[in-house]
Design a protein around this motif. Structure first.
Motif, PDB file in Angstrom:
ATOM      1  N   PHE A   1     -12.454 -84.173  67.567  1.00 47.32           N
ATOM      2  CA  PHE A   1     -13.768 -84.491  68.127  1.00 47.32           C
ATOM      3  C   PHE A   1     -14.848 -84.043  67.161  1.00 47.32           C
ATOM      4  O   PHE A   1     -14.593 -83.233  66.271  1.00 47.32           O
ATOM      5  N   GLU A   2     -16.048 -84.575  67.320  1.00 44.98           N
ATOM      6  CA  GLU A   2     -17.139 -84.378  66.359  1.00 44.98           C
ATOM      7  C   GLU A   2     -17.513 -82.920  66.129  1.00 44.98           C
ATOM      8  O   GLU A   2     -17.736 -82.500  65.007  1.00 44.98           O
ATOM      9  N   SER A   3     -17.605 -82.129  67.174  1.00 40.97           N
ATOM     10  CA  SER A   3     -18.060 -80.745  67.027  1.00 40.97           C
ATOM     11  C   SER A   3     -16.905 -79.774  66.781  1.00 40.97           C
ATOM     12  O   SER A   3     -17.062 -78.565  66.936  1.00 40.97           O
ATOM     13  N   MET A   4     -15.772 -80.280  66.367  1.00 37.81           N
ATOM     14  CA  MET A   4     -14.593 -79.455  66.105  1.00 37.81           C
ATOM     15  C   MET A   4     -14.861 -78.510  64.945  1.00 37.81           C
ATOM     16  O   MET A   4     -15.390 -78.909  63.910  1.00 37.81           O
ATOM     17  N   VAL A   5     -14.519 -77.238  65.113  1.00 39.75           N
ATOM     18  CA  VAL A   5     -14.735 -76.231  64.079  1.00 39.75           C
ATOM     19  C   VAL A   5     -13.433 -76.031  63.315  1.00 39.75           C
ATOM     20  O   VAL A   5     -12.382 -75.820  63.903  1.00 39.75           O
ATOM     21  N   CYS A   6     -13.511 -76.121  61.980  1.00 40.74           N
ATOM     22  CA  CYS A   6     -12.345 -75.963  61.123  1.00 40.74           C
ATOM     23  C   CYS A   6     -12.767 -75.181  59.889  1.00 40.74           C
ATOM     24  O   CYS A   6     -13.762 -75.518  59.259  1.00 40.74           O
ATOM     25  N   ASP A   7     -12.028 -74.112  59.565  1.00 45.49           N
ATOM     26  CA  ASP A   7     -12.363 -73.341  58.381  1.00 45.49           C
ATOM     27  C   ASP A   7     -11.113 -72.709  57.774  1.00 45.49           C
ATOM     28  O   ASP A   7     -10.058 -72.679  58.390  1.00 45.49           O
ATOM     29  N   LYS A   8     -11.268 -72.233  56.557  1.00 50.14           N
ATOM     30  CA  LYS A   8     -10.167 -71.591  55.852  1.00 50.14           C
ATOM     31  C   LYS A   8     -10.157 -70.115  56.248  1.00 50.14           C
ATOM     32  O   LYS A   8     -11.123 -69.399  56.005  1.00 50.14           O
ATOM     33  N   ALA A   9      -9.054 -69.666  56.862  1.00 49.31           N
ATOM     34  CA  ALA A   9      -8.974 -68.299  57.375  1.00 49.31           C
ATOM     35  C   ALA A   9      -8.296 -67.356  56.392  1.00 49.31           C
ATOM     36  O   ALA A   9      -8.368 -66.149  56.553  1.00 49.31           O
ATOM     37  N   GLY A  10      -7.656 -67.882  55.390  1.00 55.07           N
ATOM     38  CA  GLY A  10      -6.964 -67.077  54.392  1.00 55.07           C
ATOM     39  C   GLY A  10      -6.499 -67.989  53.279  1.00 55.07           C
ATOM     40  O   GLY A  10      -6.715 -69.195  53.337  1.00 55.07           O
TER      41      GLY A  10
ATOM     42  N   ASP B   1      -4.069 -70.223  55.092  1.00 58.39           N
ATOM     43  CA  ASP B   1      -4.318 -70.399  56.521  1.00 58.39           C
ATOM     44  C   ASP B   1      -5.537 -71.273  56.791  1.00 58.39           C
ATOM     45  O   ASP B   1      -6.570 -71.113  56.158  1.00 58.39           O
ATOM     46  N   VAL B   2      -5.400 -72.160  57.773  1.00 54.64           N
ATOM     47  CA  VAL B   2      -6.503 -72.994  58.240  1.00 54.64           C
ATOM     48  C   VAL B   2      -6.651 -72.742  59.738  1.00 54.64           C
ATOM     49  O   VAL B   2      -5.675 -72.823  60.489  1.00 54.64           O
ATOM     50  N   ARG B   3      -7.869 -72.415  60.170  1.00 57.39           N
ATOM     51  CA  ARG B   3      -8.136 -72.144  61.576  1.00 57.39           C
ATOM     52  C   ARG B   3      -8.997 -73.272  62.135  1.00 57.39           C
ATOM     53  O   ARG B   3      -9.947 -73.717  61.487  1.00 57.39           O
ATOM     54  N   PHE B   4      -8.655 -73.745  63.330  1.00 60.15           N
ATOM     55  CA  PHE B   4      -9.486 -74.768  63.961  1.00 60.15           C
ATOM     56  C   PHE B   4      -9.497 -74.593  65.469  1.00 60.15           C
ATOM     57  O   PHE B   4      -8.584 -74.012  66.046  1.00 60.15           O
ATOM     58  N   THR B   5     -10.565 -75.071  66.072  1.00 61.07           N
ATOM     59  CA  THR B   5     -10.723 -75.026  67.517  1.00 61.07           C
ATOM     60  C   THR B   5     -10.482 -76.427  68.054  1.00 61.07           C
ATOM     61  O   THR B   5     -11.041 -77.395  67.553  1.00 61.07           O
ATOM     62  N   ALA B   6      -9.630 -76.534  69.073  1.00 65.40           N
ATOM     63  CA  ALA B   6      -9.286 -77.841  69.641  1.00 65.40           C
ATOM     64  C   ALA B   6      -9.061 -77.694  71.139  1.00 65.40           C
ATOM     65  O   ALA B   6      -8.967 -76.582  71.660  1.00 65.40           O
TER      66      ALA B   6
END
Length: 84
Positions: A45-54, A57-62
């Motif tokens: 979805f458009e407001s999905m948060v995704c970032d590099k955690a390490g 590692d990739v962290r995302f909210t879904a």
């Protein structure tokens, strides 16, 4: 401090609907390596948060698969740093 639950090891795919399926949304799907059981299936979805955690590692909210609109944070660990 939060606790991370391991759901499985396997390949992750981003599935994008083709053609005239305008109501279908893109989603992320992951199946376990040996059993091919689905362990992640969520919509993008458009407001999905995704970032590099390490480094790997990739962290995302879904959205949680078993609920209507509830969000969860997922952490993917990849084999090589360049994939993150």
């Amino acid at each position: 401090p939060g606790v991370w639950n391991v759901t499985g090891i396997g390949n992750i795919k981003i599935l994008v609907p083709k053609g005239e399926e305008k109501t279908a949304r893109p989603r992320i799907v992951m199946r376990r390596q040996k059993t091919f059981q689905v362990c992640l299936n969520t919509y993008l979805f458009e407001s999905m948060v995704c970032d590099k955690a390490g480094p790997k590692d990739v962290r995302f909210t879904a959205m949680k698969a078993d609920s209507e609109g509830d969000l969860a944070t997922y952490l993917l660990r990849v084999k090589e740093e360049e994939q993150a």
